[in-house]
Scaffold this active site. Structure first.
Site, PDB file in Angstrom:
ATOM      1  N   LYS A  39      42.096  39.469   0.687  1.00  0.00           N
ATOM      2  CA  LYS A  39      42.525  41.268   1.191  1.00  0.00           C
ATOM      3  C   LYS A  39      41.775  41.015   2.979  1.00  0.00           C
ATOM      4  O   LYS A  39      41.719  39.719   3.040  1.00  0.00           O
ATOM      5  CB  LYS A  39      41.159  41.813   0.451  1.00  0.00           C
ATOM      6  CG  LYS A  39      39.853  41.677   1.037  1.00  0.00           C
ATOM      7  CD  LYS A  39      38.942  41.998  -0.398  1.00  0.00           C
ATOM      8  CE  LYS A  39      37.104  40.994  -0.017  1.00  0.00           C
ATOM      9  NZ  LYS A  39      36.150  41.007  -1.430  1.00  0.00           N
ATOM     10  N   TYR A 277      33.280  44.237  34.643  1.00  0.00           N
ATOM     11  CA  TYR A 277      32.673  45.055  34.344  1.00  0.00           C
ATOM     12  C   TYR A 277      30.902  44.977  34.803  1.00  0.00           C
ATOM     13  O   TYR A 277      30.929  44.009  33.450  1.00  0.00           O
ATOM     14  CB  TYR A 277      33.219  46.186  33.241  1.00  0.00           C
ATOM     15  CG  TYR A 277      34.649  45.701  33.019  1.00  0.00           C
ATOM     16  CD1 TYR A 277      35.044  46.882  33.695  1.00  0.00           C
ATOM     17  CD2 TYR A 277      35.637  45.800  31.757  1.00  0.00           C
ATOM     18  CE1 TYR A 277      36.879  47.128  33.883  1.00  0.00           C
ATOM     19  CE2 TYR A 277      37.031  45.600  32.318  1.00  0.00           C
ATOM     20  CZ  TYR A 277      37.106  46.545  32.663  1.00  0.00           C
ATOM     21  OH  TYR A 277      38.877  46.833  32.839  1.00  0.00           O
TER      22      TYR A 277
HETATM   23  C1  LIG Z   1      35.278  40.250  -1.101  1.00  0.00           C
HETATM   24  C2  LIG Z   1      35.447  40.020  -2.742  1.00  0.00           C
HETATM   25  C3  LIG Z   1      35.483  39.073  -3.616  1.00  0.00           C
HETATM   26  C4  LIG Z   1      35.020  37.623  -2.550  1.00  0.00           C
HETATM   27  O1  LIG Z   1      34.211  37.193  -2.081  1.00  0.00           O
HETATM   28  P1  LIG Z   1      33.693  35.570  -1.537  1.00  0.00           P
HETATM   29  O2  LIG Z   1      32.027  36.016  -0.603  1.00  0.00           O
HETATM   30  O3  LIG Z   1      34.763  36.053  -0.220  1.00  0.00           O
HETATM   31  O4  LIG Z   1      34.392  34.752  -1.807  1.00  0.00           O
HETATM   32  C5  LIG Z   1      35.444  38.746  -4.863  1.00  0.00           C
HETATM   33  N1  LIG Z   1      34.737  39.868  -5.374  1.00  0.00           N
HETATM   34  C6  LIG Z   1      34.817  41.024  -4.371  1.00  0.00           C
HETATM   35  C7  LIG Z   1      35.431  42.340  -5.685  1.00  0.00           C
HETATM   36  C8  LIG Z   1      35.258  41.120  -3.943  1.00  0.00           C
HETATM   37  O5  LIG Z   1      35.094  42.817  -3.349  1.00  0.00           O
END
Ligand SMILES: *Cc1c(COP(=O)(O)O)cnc(C)c1O
Length: 388
Positions: A39, A277
């Site tokens: 993701k 800035y």
């Molecule tokens: C993002 C996510 C993961 C992965 O988590 P990590 O700590 O990056 O391994 C796993 N399960 C769900 C439901 C997530 O949203």
């Protein structure tokens, strides 16, 4: 890889990625499905690039947040299963069914819609029930579970393939009492699902930290996010891991991402001039500055002004003044020979020195998860350090 004409780019190390995934392939049981969580543009590493490597090094499926991400993976030509963990807008459910994605299920209305769509298309759709065990983000309560199961029994084209949960407090502590209480609730609900006529569901709970620390959470599938990119979920996770594993085993994860930029301009500034800035930095001597063509719009946080440094000419060049939208100034007074076009390292290695994502995240008041996912999607990504 030709970066000659680029202001800034990201390098993804194939060698590091392969090592990380191989570690997990050996660490989790053969029967457990290794799912790569990609993701948020694969945690900023580049969806296309990471999916290619994950596929090559044995990830068996993918987890994403949106249907757009899932479709993107299909368009790249990958056939492996994809679990969409975020909500799919109801208007897009027919497309999700058509594409045979795995869908998270946490509300009854969606279940009704899926029942109708699957009947109309005469096509099955696989769902994974999200169970509420104490994170209070997304999931169904134990009291609602039977209603879901009864409905699922009446909609045979909606196939209950799996059930999962997500831990709330596993990275931020070395005390895992809360995680274990969630695990207990999870097991109870899974027992109920199996008993109610779904004995073969895939049960999964492990994110990176759980996968690393608690083999009993591996179950039928692990959802591997941050650790596949070579980043420890947190210092606490590392400490907890090291209390039961050797020092060598503690070096299993190799960071995959480097971020580089080319010097855009070099200039002299007299003593006692203020830079950028707000004039937040004042020179104390004749100073030489390099202007880098990256800023907070690229994901180099504004909070790094006067705090971070980059590696340039194998030295540390401190950021002077505020980070701008697309530019940042660094001090090269004591680094001879820097010229336009030279390569500066924002994250990664130059010579013997390394800047980690964690360092920059800490300096900008956040965590590595946020820092990497906010690196601008439009910056080109390249796979380097090819494995043979
Ligand atoms: C993002 C996510 C993961 C992965 O988590 P990590 O700590 O990056 O391994 C796993 N399960 C769900 C439901 C997530 O949203």
């Amino acid at each position: 890889m030709n970066t000659e004409n680029l202001n800034t780019w990201i390098e993804i190390s194939e060698k590091a990625y392969a090592q990380n995934l191989n570690f997990f392939k050996n660490f989790i049981p053969k029967k457990t499905e290794l799912s790569a969580v990609v993701k948020a543009n694969a945690y900023g590493h580049g969806l296309k690039e990471i999916v290619k490597l994950a596929d090559r090094y044995g990830a068996q499926s993918f987890c994403v947040h949106t249907i757009e991400e899932a479709l993107h993976i299909r368009e790249e030509g990958y056939e492996k299963d994809i679990l969409i963990m975020g909500p799919v807008p109801h208007g897009l459910l027919p497309q999700a069914v058509e594409s045979d994605f795995r869908l998270v299920l946490f509300d009854l209305d969606t279940l009704d819609q899926l029942g109708r769509i699957s009947r109309e298309k005469n096509k099955t759709v696989r769902v994974h029930l999200k169970l509420e065990t104490g994170t209070y983000r997304q999931g169904i309560d134990q009291e609602e579970l039977n209603t879901f199961l009864e409905k699922l029994k009446k909609t045979p084209l909606v196939v209950l393939e799996g059930a999962y949960t997500h831990f709330a407090n596993i990275e931020d502590t070395t005390d895992h009492t809360y995680a274990f209480s969630q695990l207990e609730r999870f097991e109870t609900m899974i027992g109920q699902i199996r008993q109610e006529g779904f004995p073969d569901i895939k049960q999964h709970a492990a994110c990176s930290a759980a996968a690393l620390l608690f083999p009993k959470t591996h179950f039928d599938m692990v959802r591997l996010g941050i650790s596949q990119y070579g980043l420890w979920p947190s210092p606490n996770t590392f400490v907890s891991f090291r209390t039961v594993h050797s020092e060598d085993e503690g070096r299993v994860l190799l960071p995959v991402l480097s971020w580089k930029a080319r010097v855009g301009q070099v200039k002299n500034v007299p003593a006692y001039q203020s830079i950028g800035y707000g004039g937040t930095y004042q020179t104390t001597r004749n100073t030489r500055l390099a202007v880098l063509p990256i800023g907070y719009a690229d994901g180099y946080s504004r909070g790094l002004g006067n705090l971070a440094y980059v590696l340039l000419g194998r030295r540390r060049a401190p950021v002077r003044g505020r980070v701008c939208m697309n530019m940042a100034m660094v001090d090269i007074t004591d680094i001879p020979g820097v010229k336009i076009g030279d390569e500066a390292v924002l994250i990664g290695k130059q010579g013997e020195d390394i800047i980690s994502v964690n360092q920059l995240a800490t300096l900008s008041g956040t965590i590595h998860y946020e820092f990497v996912t906010r690196i601008n999607w439009q910056i080109p990504r390249f796979i380097t350090d090819f494995c043979l």
